[in-house]
Design a protein around this motif. Structure first.
Motif, PDB file in Angstrom:
ATOM      1  N   TRP A 246       0.837  -1.205   0.000  1.00  0.00           N
ATOM      2  CA  TRP A 246       0.000   0.000   0.000  1.00  0.00           C
ATOM      3  C   TRP A 246       0.869   1.251   0.000  1.00  0.00           C
ATOM      4  CZ3 TRP A 246      -0.414   3.190   4.583  1.00  0.00           C
ATOM      5  CH2 TRP A 246      -1.299   4.270   4.436  1.00  0.00           C
ATOM      6  N   ILE A 247       1.919   1.243   0.797  1.00  0.00           N
ATOM      7  CA  ILE A 247       2.816   2.401   0.836  1.00  0.00           C
ATOM      8  C   ILE A 247       3.447   2.625  -0.533  1.00  0.00           C
ATOM      9  CG2 ILE A 247       4.952   3.320   1.827  1.00  0.00           C
ATOM     10  CD1 ILE A 247       4.247   1.707   4.387  1.00  0.00           C
ATOM     11  N   ALA A 248       3.992   1.574  -1.116  1.00  0.00           N
ATOM     12  CA  ALA A 248       4.687   1.702  -2.393  1.00  0.00           C
ATOM     13  C   ALA A 248       3.742   2.138  -3.510  1.00  0.00           C
ATOM     14  CB  ALA A 248       5.361   0.380  -2.750  1.00  0.00           C
ATOM     15  N   SER A 249       2.572   1.522  -3.599  1.00  0.00           N
ATOM     16  CA  SER A 249       1.644   1.842  -4.680  1.00  0.00           C
ATOM     17  C   SER A 249       1.062   3.242  -4.526  1.00  0.00           C
ATOM     18  CB  SER A 249       0.518   0.803  -4.752  1.00  0.00           C
ATOM     19  OG  SER A 249      -0.259   0.807  -3.566  1.00  0.00           O
ATOM     20  N   THR A 250       0.792   3.651  -3.290  1.00  0.00           N
ATOM     21  CA  THR A 250       0.245   4.991  -3.074  1.00  0.00           C
ATOM     22  C   THR A 250       1.298   6.056  -3.355  1.00  0.00           C
ATOM     23  OG1 THR A 250      -1.215   4.079  -1.366  1.00  0.00           O
ATOM     24  CG2 THR A 250      -0.991   6.469  -1.464  1.00  0.00           C
ATOM     25  N   ALA A 251       2.537   5.809  -2.934  1.00  0.00           N
ATOM     26  CA  ALA A 251       3.618   6.751  -3.234  1.00  0.00           C
ATOM     27  C   ALA A 251       3.798   6.900  -4.745  1.00  0.00           C
ATOM     28  CB  ALA A 251       4.913   6.273  -2.593  1.00  0.00           C
ATOM     29  N   GLU A 252       3.734   5.792  -5.456  1.00  0.00           N
ATOM     30  CA  GLU A 252       3.860   5.840  -6.917  1.00  0.00           C
ATOM     31  C   GLU A 252       2.720   6.643  -7.536  1.00  0.00           C
ATOM     32  OE1 GLU A 252       4.385   2.786 -10.736  1.00  0.00           O
ATOM     33  OE2 GLU A 252       3.732   2.021  -8.779  1.00  0.00           O
ATOM     34  N   LEU A 253       1.497   6.427  -7.045  1.00  0.00           N
ATOM     35  CA  LEU A 253       0.351   7.166  -7.563  1.00  0.00           C
ATOM     36  C   LEU A 253       0.513   8.657  -7.312  1.00  0.00           C
ATOM     37  CD1 LEU A 253      -2.516   7.314  -8.743  1.00  0.00           C
ATOM     38  CD2 LEU A 253      -3.402   6.790  -6.444  1.00  0.00           C
ATOM     39  N   LEU A 254       0.929   9.032  -6.115  1.00  0.00           N
ATOM     40  CA  LEU A 254       1.104  10.449  -5.796  1.00  0.00           C
ATOM     41  C   LEU A 254       2.188  11.088  -6.649  1.00  0.00           C
ATOM     42  CD1 LEU A 254       0.713  10.261  -1.917  1.00  0.00           C
ATOM     43  CD2 LEU A 254      -0.730  11.590  -3.466  1.00  0.00           C
ATOM     44  N   ARG A 255       3.257  10.369  -6.889  1.00  0.00           N
ATOM     45  CA  ARG A 255       4.331  10.933  -7.721  1.00  0.00           C
ATOM     46  C   ARG A 255       3.887  11.085  -9.170  1.00  0.00           C
ATOM     47  NH1 ARG A 255       7.843   7.602  -4.272  1.00  0.00           N
ATOM     48  NH2 ARG A 255       8.849   9.045  -2.808  1.00  0.00           N
ATOM     49  N   THR A 256       2.986  10.237  -9.595  1.00  0.00           N
ATOM     50  CA  THR A 256       2.437  10.370 -10.948  1.00  0.00           C
ATOM     51  C   THR A 256       1.527  11.591 -11.035  1.00  0.00           C
ATOM     52  OG1 THR A 256       2.527   7.982 -11.319  1.00  0.00           O
ATOM     53  CG2 THR A 256       1.033   9.245 -12.713  1.00  0.00           C
ATOM     54  N   LEU A 257       0.694  11.782 -10.012  1.00  0.00           N
ATOM     55  CA  LEU A 257      -0.275  12.868 -10.022  1.00  0.00           C
ATOM     56  C   LEU A 257       0.329  14.216  -9.644  1.00  0.00           C
ATOM     57  CD1 LEU A 257      -3.243  11.036  -8.239  1.00  0.00           C
ATOM     58  CD2 LEU A 257      -2.994  11.480 -10.702  1.00  0.00           C
ATOM     59  N   ALA A 258       1.334  14.197  -8.758  1.00  0.00           N
ATOM     60  CA  ALA A 258       1.919  15.445  -8.248  1.00  0.00           C
ATOM     61  C   ALA A 258       3.433  15.312  -8.184  1.00  0.00           C
ATOM     62  CB  ALA A 258       1.339  15.773  -6.872  1.00  0.00           C
ATOM     63  N   PRO A 259       4.103  15.263  -9.330  1.00  0.00           N
ATOM     64  CA  PRO A 259       5.538  14.954  -9.357  1.00  0.00           C
ATOM     65  C   PRO A 259       6.427  15.981  -8.671  1.00  0.00           C
ATOM     66  CG  PRO A 259       4.763  15.649 -11.530  1.00  0.00           C
ATOM     67  CD  PRO A 259       3.545  15.446 -10.686  1.00  0.00           C
ATOM     68  N   ASN A 260       5.922  17.185  -8.412  1.00  0.00           N
ATOM     69  CA  ASN A 260       6.740  18.213  -7.764  1.00  0.00           C
ATOM     70  C   ASN A 260       6.683  18.172  -6.245  1.00  0.00           C
ATOM     71  OD1 ASN A 260       7.725  19.544 -10.154  1.00  0.00           O
ATOM     72  ND2 ASN A 260       5.664  20.361 -10.441  1.00  0.00           N
ATOM     73  N   HIS A 261       5.860  17.299  -5.708  1.00  0.00           N
ATOM     74  CA  HIS A 261       5.662  17.274  -4.263  1.00  0.00           C
ATOM     75  C   HIS A 261       6.355  16.087  -3.612  1.00  0.00           C
ATOM     76  CE1 HIS A 261       1.709  19.707  -4.835  1.00  0.00           C
ATOM     77  NE2 HIS A 261       2.736  20.507  -4.587  1.00  0.00           N
ATOM     78  N   LEU A 262       6.676  16.240  -2.334  1.00  0.00           N
ATOM     79  CA  LEU A 262       7.204  15.141  -1.550  1.00  0.00           C
ATOM     80  C   LEU A 262       6.067  14.221  -1.115  1.00  0.00           C
ATOM     81  CD1 LEU A 262       9.676  17.085   0.791  1.00  0.00           C
ATOM     82  CD2 LEU A 262      10.188  15.937  -1.391  1.00  0.00           C
ATOM     83  N   VAL A 263       6.438  13.003  -0.782  1.00  0.00           N
ATOM     84  CA  VAL A 263       5.490  12.009  -0.268  1.00  0.00           C
ATOM     85  C   VAL A 263       5.994  11.542   1.092  1.00  0.00           C
ATOM     86  CG1 VAL A 263       4.421   9.752  -0.632  1.00  0.00           C
ATOM     87  CG2 VAL A 263       4.860  11.248  -2.594  1.00  0.00           C
ATOM     88  N   SER A 264       5.093  11.485   2.072  1.00  0.00           N
ATOM     89  CA  SER A 264       5.461  11.017   3.406  1.00  0.00           C
ATOM     90  C   SER A 264       4.438  10.008   3.900  1.00  0.00           C
ATOM     91  CB  SER A 264       5.566  12.192   4.385  1.00  0.00           C
ATOM     92  OG  SER A 264       4.353  12.921   4.441  1.00  0.00           O
TER      93      SER A 264
END
Length: 443
Positions: A246-264
């Motif tokens: 879940w962590i890995a897939s959600t981080a990947e989704l967020l980076r796809t949708l908002a590539p300029n932002h950090l993920v925590s």
């Protein structure tokens, strides 16, 4: 017996100088701008070190709503106070799920049927516009492991029609945590979670006209508040791969949708993994920085009614927790933020005006560690205290929150109002926070 905070794990302005300031039409002089990025163990903004002096203010969107439960005037005043203190980052909720859980805040971002509450989304828009005007950034939290905002347990309920209330005597610890951790393997609940994520990240702010995915005021998208793989060893083992997936897939989704932002992630650290450093490091492999939360009273490291007698030993445990999580961050070559840390008032009292001698010692300990890391180039890049109460005051003599109350403060609705939050009249605490903020330029 006094309630323990979210987990039950171990069983007028502040001063004349902090009076409300007028809202700023642009980023104040000296404030960094641009997206927050990561370079090894450092955070950067505008190509310069970005050191976090922050607070938790979960209720910002509620105040920002143009409704009977909102109070935009108060939100502006609170942000002015925090800006005057020198804070540059706020951790706020960008999700809340309405449902049957006893102690969850209402209204939520999504109603029981999953439909959107447009007013609260617009409240977040207003809050983010005001945060950006002050040159601050925000960590936007996308759900909650605990019940006070509905959270993952409510998403499970919407897909299974089953739920457990935290603290229910019929389901003692770790039943709630084990039940909530089923979220990571429930297809319907996961899709409900992702739907809200996409809705927020893809949203255009109705105040600024900026896409959330393109807003530099968003420092980080956070998967959830304190997500755990379970409470018991059996549940942690059973959910481990789904949790990490879940962590890995959600981080990947967020980076796809908002590539300029950090993920925590929003994890507490080893307190969330029953002591496993290996699992903490595995959980942070796919995100941009480590988080740790420190709650000496909740974790029974101190006794609120005997702080003088128990703080010396509690202090040692805090030091050990800081050291171990700093070491893990160094191993992963990533920044570390102590994004929640809280301590009771003296005698575990709740009212403004009661003393905060031991809280001051705890904050000073966290701030000393952060400032040392700033000076020495370590991975600990900042902190967010829990939490900002500001001008809010408890509405009832028993300091309990009642459905329909509108005077939101940092202590969530299931907790005594005034337990951990700092009021605008806590002069000693505000001076301590302000002094720490001034240390950014001195380090």
């Amino acid at each position: 017996m006094k309630l323990r905070r979210r987990t039950l794990l171990a069983g007028a302005a502040a001063t004349a100088g902090f009076a409300a300031l007028p809202g700023c039409a642009s980023i104040p002089r000296g404030r960094k701008s641009g997206f927050v990025t990561r370079q090894g163990t450092r955070l950067l903004r505008g190509g310069e070190p970005y050191r976090i002096v922050g607070a938790n203010m979960w209720y910002a969107a509620w105040l920002g709503a143009d409704t009977d439960y909102g109070d935009r005037g108060r939100l502006v005043r609170e942000l002015d106070r925090l800006q005057a203190l020198g804070l540059n980052n706020l951790r706020i909720m960008a999700a809340a799920e309405e449902g049957p859980l006893k102690n969850s805040i209402k209204p939520g971002f999504t109603r029981t049927d999953g439909s959107d509450n447009a007013a609260l989304f617009e409240g977040l828009d207003f809050a983010m516009a005001e945060i950006a005007r002050r040159g601050m950034t925000a960590v936007l939290v996308l759900s909650n492991f605990w019940e006070w905002s509905g959270g993952l347990q409510t998403l499970l309920f919407r897909n299974t029609s089953e739920y457990i209330d935290m603290g229910d005597p019929a389901h003692p610890w770790p039943a709630f945590a084990d039940a909530t951790a089923k979220f990571y393997q429930n297809t319907g609940a996961l899709e409900s979670y992702r739907a809200h994520l996409r809705n927020i990240v893809g949203r255009t702010n109705t105040v600024t006209g900026i896409l959330y995915a393109q807003d530099p005021a968003v420092m980080s998208w956070q998967l959830a508040n304190e997500p755990r793989p379970g409470g018991s060893e059996a549940a942690i083992a059973r959910n481990r791969e789904a949790y990490l997936g879940w962590i890995a897939s959600t981080a990947e989704l967020l980076r796809t949708l908002a590539p300029n932002h950090l993920v925590s992630l929003g994890q507490e650290g080893t307190q969330a993994t029953n002591g496993s450093e290996e699992l903490v490091k595995a959980a942070h492999e796919q995100v941009d920085y480590l988080t740790a939360h420190i709650w000496p009273l909740n974790w029974s490291w101190v006794d609120g009614e005997d702080l003088a007698g128990t703080w010396p030993e509690g202090r040692k445990k805090v030091a050990e927790y800081l050291a171990s999580h700093t070491s893990m961050a160094r191993d992963l070559d990533k920044p570390l933020l102590i994004e929640e840390f809280g301590f009771p008032r003296d005698g575990e009292t709740y009212a403004p005006g009661t003393t905060t001698r031991f809280r001051e010692q705890f904050y000073r300990m966290i701030y000393d560690a952060v400032e040392s890391s700033w000076r020495e180039g370590g991975p600990l890049q900042g902190s967010n205290f829990w939490a900002w109460n500001g001008e809010a005051r408890a509405q009832h003599d028993d300091f309990r929150f009642v459905d329909g109350d509108r005077t939101y403060m940092g202590d969530p609705p299931h907790e005594p109002q005034g337990w951990y939050g700092n009021f605008d009249t806590d002069r000693a605490m505000l001076a301590l926070v302000s002094g720490h903020a001034a240390g950014i330029s001195a380090s």
